[in-house]
Write an enzyme that holds these catalytic residues in place. Structure first.
Site, PDB file in Angstrom:
ATOM      1  N   HIS A 441       0.826  -1.207   0.000  1.00  0.00           N
ATOM      2  CA  HIS A 441       0.000   0.000   0.000  1.00  0.00           C
ATOM      3  C   HIS A 441       0.862   1.259   0.000  1.00  0.00           C
ATOM      4  O   HIS A 441       1.801   1.375   0.779  1.00  0.00           O
ATOM      5  CB  HIS A 441      -0.908   0.030   1.227  1.00  0.00           C
ATOM      6  N   GLU A 442       0.508   2.209  -0.875  1.00  0.00           N
ATOM      7  CA  GLU A 442       1.160   3.522  -0.918  1.00  0.00           C
ATOM      8  C   GLU A 442       2.672   3.450  -1.085  1.00  0.00           C
ATOM      9  O   GLU A 442       3.409   4.237  -0.504  1.00  0.00           O
ATOM     10  CB  GLU A 442       0.798   4.337   0.336  1.00  0.00           C
ATOM     11  N   GLY A 443       3.134   2.497  -1.867  1.00  0.00           N
ATOM     12  CA  GLY A 443       4.557   2.423  -2.167  1.00  0.00           C
ATOM     13  C   GLY A 443       5.265   1.349  -1.374  1.00  0.00           C
ATOM     14  O   GLY A 443       5.166   1.286  -0.156  1.00  0.00           O
ATOM     15  N   GLN A 448       9.875   3.433  -0.868  1.00  0.00           N
ATOM     16  CA  GLN A 448      10.071   4.318   0.285  1.00  0.00           C
ATOM     17  C   GLN A 448      11.554   4.517   0.583  1.00  0.00           C
ATOM     18  O   GLN A 448      11.977   5.619   0.966  1.00  0.00           O
ATOM     19  CB  GLN A 448       9.358   3.751   1.515  1.00  0.00           C
TER      20      GLN A 448
END
Length: 600
Positions: A441-443, A448
């Site tokens: 999720h979200e990268g 990151q």
């Protein structure tokens, strides 16, 4: 009664002893609040989470949304829960009184929302996405867009999504193909396909406002050519009423291993050539705008990972206290009564590891929320800027470290339950499956880590990194006033000294053009950096625990000693293990980067 969502004592410790939430009431925006109003909001959140979110968590998992007649159908328990969430004001907890909000600090609104994430991560995802998309319109939308779209979202009548990913591109947003053609009336016609759109279709609201990334005909290549569009499920008339169905089609649902109650959708835009969208802000600036929502979502995903780890920890702790099995290793009498498994050292190790991971991460997640308050309400522009720089640096850690290590906590919760932990009759296997989605999720961790090492560390001449280094140094200095903390403080100081040198060396590679070499082991760097940050947060907690013990409240003695023991575990077991990782980073080890396709 055992606590299943999160420890109320630990929450009070974080809010009022570590992060000093009451000091926020001295700021003008929060002057109408005090600890009583904070606790009232937390109590309401806990009550709704326990009564309406937690009871259908398992049913959500066992009865995934269904694709019926072109739409998504959910179990009936979801809507009353979400409606209660909205009616209680949590959709707008941080918004001003004038907007119909509670005007709570972000620290408190995040603490409230943590209850819902622990109780039912799937159902809580719908309002989380809506909060992010409404903030996006609020920040970058024009007055007309705010009038038509924002107010119904604030009221909870309309929900929102973020539509980024495409079938061929995945995380590579530079390669998106969704197009936006100008129309005569100033709107645009959107054409393309998006996948893995959480909350992309559901019956929970009157309308769904999609925030869609697309490219204009004159767009430059890559990420510099991405624009942002509002694309509603239903068109909106000038008076704010709903019009005809927009040309947005639910093509199907994905069936993920976790978060099964959240619709994960494939959406087609413009199959009939009539999908209306509205440009947000300036052309080709869409990704910069979307990063606001993405960063909010990254913190939200990190907190979700924390709360799933926390729920598993609390369940396995209660189980270990109640489950009799075996006898102490030095017991001589085989006829003696079995002891609870918490009496076995290896079970205590697994529980202590969970506590160290989830309570360390919980502290960091709430610290990040307080930084959001600082970004908005500190007295001077320079102070607000500094808070933003530190938050920007920590965001990849808040998202990614809990997604990895609170997942490990879930693994340990399963193990503590033994054979039962691997069955669907107990909740810990669902917590694990739900949490296993958060590393994507979200990268991903890799994305990151590239963001951290390749961009955030050097940003603004390293302003965020300098702040963090100074804060950790000041924490160590304060800890030195407590001789009992020397053995906890020293491993962090040693790690920071070596990590700082390694960081400068890796940044040197990047500045001198050796980008592939400098970033080759970025995921390893993120792990070490994250451990240093969590080690800092545990040392802060240890200082507060020592102060609590010195205050002499006998009722809290066990709580504070538990904090010190968890801090001792993380700083003397986990932090020193990073030195092997640093050796690999210092050597620019190329074991992974020189592996060849043909050799696999």
């Amino acid at each position: 009664m055992s606590e299943t969502l999160l420890s109320s004592r630990n929450l009070a410790f974080e809010l009022y002893e570590v992060l000093d939430a009451e000091a926020l009431t001295q700021r003008e925006r929060f002057a109408d609040h005090n600890r009583e109003t904070f606790d009232a909001a937390l109590g309401t959140a806990r009550g709704i989470a326990e009564e309406l979110f937690a009871p259908h968590n398992r049913k959500n998992d066992e009865n995934e949304p269904q694709y019926v007649d072109g739409g998504a159908v959910l179990i009936p328990e979801v809507k009353p829960a979400v409606d209660a969430f909205n009616e209680a004001g949590f959709q707008n907890a941080s918004r001003s009184f004038e907007q119909g909000g509670m005007q709570l600090p972000h620290l408190l609104s995040r603490a409230c929302f943590a209850h819902f994430q622990s109780a039912n991560i799937a159902t809580s995802s719908y309002p989380m996405l809506s909060m992010g998309s409404s903030h996006l319109i609020e920040t970058f939308g024009c007055e007309e867009q705010k009038r038509l779209f924002l107010q119904p979202m604030i009221e909870g009548r309309w929900f929102g999504t973020m539509a980024l990913t495409e079938p061929h591109a995945g995380s590579s947003l530079a390669d998106i193909r969704t197009r936006a053609e100008p129309a005569a009336d100033g709107s645009f016609r959107i054409k393309g396909n998006k996948i893995f759109i959480s909350g992309g279709d559901h019956p929970l609201s009157e309308n769904i406002v999609h925030m869609v990334l697309a490219k204009l005909p004159d767009a430059p290549p890559g990420v510099k050519g991405i624009s942002l569009f509002i694309v509603p499920k239903f068109l909106v008339n000038e008076d704010g009423s709903l019009g005809a169905r927009n040309d947005v089609t639910l093509a199907g649902l994905f069936h993920k291993m976790g978060w099964r109650g959240t619709t994960s959708t494939a959406l087609n835009f413009g199959d009939k050539g009539e999908c209306v969208g509205y440009l947000v802000g300036k052309p080709h600036q869409g990704l910069a705008y979307m990063f606001q929502m993405m960063n909010e979502a990254r913190i939200g995903v990190g907190m979700g990972a924390i709360m799933l780890g926390y729920a598993g920890y609390l369940y396995s702790l209660e189980y270990a206290r109640e489950r009799p099995q075996g006898r102490p290793v030095d017991a001589k009498d085989p006829t003696s009564a079995p002891v609870s498994i918490i009496e076995h050292t290896d079970v205590r190790r697994m529980l202590l590891t969970q506590k160290a991971y989830v309570e360390g991460a919980f502290d960091l997640g709430l610290y990040a929320a307080r930084l959001v308050d600082d970004c908005e309400t500190l007295a001077t522009e320079e102070e607000r800027k500094q808070a933003h720089e530190l938050l920007d640096l920590l965001t990849p850690i808040v998202k990614s470290w809990p997604s990895e290590f609170c997942l490990k906590a879930n693994e340990l919760a399963i193990q503590i339950l033994g054979g039962h932990g691997y069955t669907r009759e107990y909740p810990v296997e669902q917590y694990y499956r739900d949490n296993r989605l958060n590393p994507i999720h979200e990268g991903t961790h890799g994305i990151q880590s590239l963001d951290l090492l390749g961009r955030k560390l050097a940003q603004n001449n390293g302003a965020g990194l300098k702040q963090l280094t100074r804060l950790i140094s000041q924490c160590c200095e304060r800890a030195s006033a407590h001789p009992s903390l020397d053995k906890l403080r020293e491993p962090l100081e040693q790690l920071m000294a070596r990590l700082s040198a390694t960081t400068l060396s890796l940044l040197g590679d990047l500045m001198q053009g050796r980008v592939a070499q400098g970033l080759a082991n970025s995921a390893l760097y993120l792990k070490v950096f994250g451990h240093a940050v969590i080690g800092w947060r545990w040392l802060e907690q240890a200082i507060r625990a020592e102060e609590g013990l010195a205050a002499g409240n006998a009722a809290d003695t066990d709580f504070y000693r538990g904090k010190l023991q968890a801090a001792r575990y993380f700083l003397t077991w986990e932090v020193p293990s990073c030195h092997h990782d640093l050796t690999l980073l210092e050597a620019r080890d190329d074991t992974c980067s020189t592996m060849q396709d043909a050799w696999f």
